[in-house]
Design a protein around this motif. Structure first.
Motif, PDB file in Angstrom:
ATOM      1  N   SER A 195     -12.644  17.470 -55.523  1.00 51.90           N
ATOM      2  CA  SER A 195     -13.993  17.786 -55.946  1.00 51.90           C
ATOM      3  C   SER A 195     -14.886  17.889 -54.712  1.00 51.90           C
ATOM      4  O   SER A 195     -14.937  16.958 -53.905  1.00 51.90           O
ATOM      5  CB  SER A 195     -14.517  16.699 -56.890  1.00 51.90           C
ATOM      6  N   ASP A 196     -15.567  19.011 -54.564  1.00 55.84           N
ATOM      7  CA  ASP A 196     -16.496  19.254 -53.457  1.00 55.84           C
ATOM      8  C   ASP A 196     -15.851  19.027 -52.091  1.00 55.84           C
ATOM      9  O   ASP A 196     -16.444  18.430 -51.201  1.00 55.84           O
ATOM     10  CB  ASP A 196     -17.748  18.373 -53.590  1.00 55.84           C
ATOM     11  N   GLY A 197     -14.611  19.455 -51.927  1.00 51.35           N
ATOM     12  CA  GLY A 197     -13.927  19.350 -50.650  1.00 51.35           C
ATOM     13  C   GLY A 197     -13.351  17.987 -50.329  1.00 51.35           C
ATOM     14  O   GLY A 197     -12.832  17.774 -49.240  1.00 51.35           O
ATOM     15  N   THR A 198     -13.430  17.053 -51.250  1.00 48.51           N
ATOM     16  CA  THR A 198     -12.899  15.707 -51.032  1.00 48.51           C
ATOM     17  C   THR A 198     -11.757  15.460 -52.009  1.00 48.51           C
ATOM     18  O   THR A 198     -11.849  15.823 -53.178  1.00 48.51           O
ATOM     19  CB  THR A 198     -13.999  14.639 -51.254  1.00 48.51           C
ATOM     20  N   ARG A 199     -10.704  14.851 -51.522  1.00 48.95           N
ATOM     21  CA  ARG A 199      -9.598  14.458 -52.402  1.00 48.95           C
ATOM     22  C   ARG A 199      -9.842  13.015 -52.844  1.00 48.95           C
ATOM     23  O   ARG A 199      -9.888  12.107 -52.033  1.00 48.95           O
ATOM     24  CB  ARG A 199      -8.267  14.574 -51.696  1.00 48.95           C
ATOM     25  N   TRP A 200     -10.027  12.848 -54.145  1.00 53.20           N
ATOM     26  CA  TRP A 200     -10.293  11.543 -54.738  1.00 53.20           C
ATOM     27  C   TRP A 200      -9.015  11.024 -55.383  1.00 53.20           C
ATOM     28  O   TRP A 200      -8.266  11.775 -55.998  1.00 53.20           O
ATOM     29  CB  TRP A 200     -11.392  11.656 -55.792  1.00 53.20           C
ATOM     30  N   HIS A 201      -8.793   9.710 -55.298  1.00 53.42           N
ATOM     31  CA  HIS A 201      -7.612   9.060 -55.862  1.00 53.42           C
ATOM     32  C   HIS A 201      -8.048   8.128 -56.988  1.00 53.42           C
ATOM     33  O   HIS A 201      -8.948   7.292 -56.796  1.00 53.42           O
ATOM     34  CB  HIS A 201      -6.866   8.260 -54.790  1.00 53.42           C
TER      35      HIS A 201
END
Length: 179
Positions: free
Chosen positions: A93-99
């Motif tokens: 999301s928005d260039g960030t990889r969230w875990h």
């Protein structure tokens, strides 16, 4: 119809196992909306009533336990423990990889998300949340398929047992009449 061949037990077993496999696939598909979610930084209150609340982090910290809670009410007196998820699901999301680190199936309105490491050391990770619809219904569909399939396999196995028992009893009575 009398099912007296012992191979029918295999059919009952395969029915139960096959339905459990199908149920697992349906339940695993529940993570699709979690993967596709748009993650919002956890700096504001969350309105998640009627949806599943997913909690994410941008830095995986396998060596640390992260405890997430939702606080609500005046002066944040009420607390809800957000259960940890033991699966590695990511969302971009928005260039960030969230875990994914936590999932609350029954979200609430007005929650303030607070995530802290249990070791009280400095934490430089960012946390975010997403409200997800459809997760609970897919998990429940998977459970329903599993329960119905396993119950049908058990009923079939019981029917086979009863048919085989009746066939043995009839054979025993027939041999007693001949003697």
């Amino acid at each position: 119809m009398r099912l007296t061949n012992p191979l029918w037990y295999l059919a009952a077993f395969l029915l139960a196992i096959g339905s459990a496999m199908a149920a697992t696939a349906v339940a695993a598909s529940a993570f699709e909306p979690v993967r596709d979610a748009r993650v919002t930084p956890a700096t504001e209150r969350v309105d998640a009533k009627g949806a599943t609340l997913a909690i994410y982090t941008d830095i995986v910290q396998d060596d640390r336990d992260i405890l997430c809670r939702g606080r609500y009410g005046d002066k944040d007196k009420g607390r809800i423990e957000i259960p940890d998820k033991g699966v590695d699901v990511t969302a971009d999301s928005d260039g960030t990889r969230w875990h994914l680190i936590g999932l609350l199936e029954q979200g609430r309105d007005g929650l303030r998300i607070v995530c802290t490491p249990t070791d009280k050391r400095t934490d430089n990770a960012s946390y975010g949340y997403a409200t997800v619809t459809g997760y609970s219904s897919r998990v429940n569909n998977g459970r329903g398929i599993a329960y119905i399939g396993i119950a049908a396999g058990a009923v079939l196995a019981g029917w086979i047992f009863w048919c085989r028992r009746q066939a043995r009893r009839d054979a025993h009575l027939a041999s007693a009449v001949v003697d």
